[in-house]
Design a protein around this motif. Sequence first.
Motif, mmCIF file in Angstrom:
data_model
loop_
_atom_site.group_PDB
_atom_site.id
_atom_site.type_symbol
_atom_site.label_atom_id
_atom_site.label_comp_id
_atom_site.label_asym_id
_atom_site.label_seq_id
_atom_site.Cartn_x
_atom_site.Cartn_y
_atom_site.Cartn_z
ATOM 1 N N LEU A 1 15.871 61.060 102.080
ATOM 2 C CA LEU A 1 15.547 62.423 102.501
ATOM 3 C C LEU A 1 15.013 62.443 103.931
ATOM 4 O O LEU A 1 15.404 63.286 104.734
ATOM 5 C CB LEU A 1 14.519 63.035 101.547
ATOM 6 N N LYS B 1 16.479 64.073 108.256
ATOM 7 C CA LYS B 1 15.704 65.070 108.993
ATOM 8 C C LYS B 1 15.844 64.890 110.502
ATOM 9 O O LYS B 1 15.976 63.768 110.997
ATOM 10 C CB LYS B 1 14.220 64.999 108.605
ATOM 11 N N SER C 1 9.004 69.669 104.788
ATOM 12 C CA SER C 1 10.222 70.251 104.221
ATOM 13 C C SER C 1 10.111 70.367 102.704
ATOM 14 O O SER C 1 9.386 69.613 102.051
ATOM 15 C CB SER C 1 11.445 69.398 104.584
ATOM 16 N N TYR C 2 10.824 71.313 102.150
ATOM 17 C CA TYR C 2 10.781 71.567 100.709
ATOM 18 C C TYR C 2 11.170 70.331 99.904
ATOM 19 O O TYR C 2 10.501 69.978 98.931
ATOM 20 C CB TYR C 2 11.706 72.745 100.372
ATOM 21 N N GLU C 3 12.237 69.646 100.323
ATOM 22 C CA GLU C 3 12.716 68.472 99.578
ATOM 23 C C GLU C 3 11.645 67.380 99.512
ATOM 24 O O GLU C 3 11.486 66.726 98.492
ATOM 25 C CB GLU C 3 13.980 67.889 100.225
ATOM 26 N N LEU C 4 10.944 67.172 100.620
ATOM 27 C CA LEU C 4 9.915 66.136 100.635
ATOM 28 C C LEU C 4 8.697 66.550 99.834
ATOM 29 O O LEU C 4 8.064 65.709 99.194
ATOM 30 C CB LEU C 4 9.513 65.787 102.067
ATOM 31 N N LYS C 5 8.367 67.824 99.827
ATOM 32 C CA LYS C 5 7.226 68.274 99.036
ATOM 33 C C LYS C 5 7.460 68.005 97.554
ATOM 34 O O LYS C 5 6.523 67.728 96.815
ATOM 35 C CB LYS C 5 6.951 69.747 99.286
ATOM 36 N N LEU C 6 8.707 68.069 97.109
ATOM 37 C CA LEU C 6 9.023 67.752 95.716
ATOM 38 C C LEU C 6 8.785 66.280 95.404
ATOM 39 O O LEU C 6 8.558 65.908 94.258
ATOM 40 C CB LEU C 6 10.478 68.105 95.406
ATOM 41 N N GLN C 7 8.831 65.421 96.432
ATOM 42 C CA GLN C 7 8.650 63.982 96.243
ATOM 43 C C GLN C 7 7.234 63.518 96.589
ATOM 44 O O GLN C 7 6.981 62.328 96.664
ATOM 45 C CB GLN C 7 9.669 63.213 97.093
#
Length: 103
Positions: free
Chosen positions: A26, A30, A66-72
């Motif tokens: 991910l 970026k 970023s949204y994707e990283l916040k999920l991780q």
Amino acid sequence: MLVVNRFRAGADPASLRADLELVHGLLAGKPGYVAGWIGRNLDDPDLWTLTTRWENVGAYRRALSSYELKLQMPVLMRAIDEPSAYEVVEPNAVLNVAEPRVT
């Protein structure tokens, strides 16, 4: 700029490795990402790293937000609590000066 995050694998190193590979993938997508890798300590196989290089600190911080990283974030929150951002020191380069940024 260089970021070195260290992790303890604990009882499930395969899970940590998979999580770090996902997060690295991910981050690699970026803007501002330059290079990166996952490493495991040769003397202490429980100790892992996620190391990335960025064009600048702003690019790294934007990537983390970023949204994707916040999920991780659960895996990133497992990082050993220590400073992780470094400036790359090149011959004759002027180094960053620690000073208040508020006027």
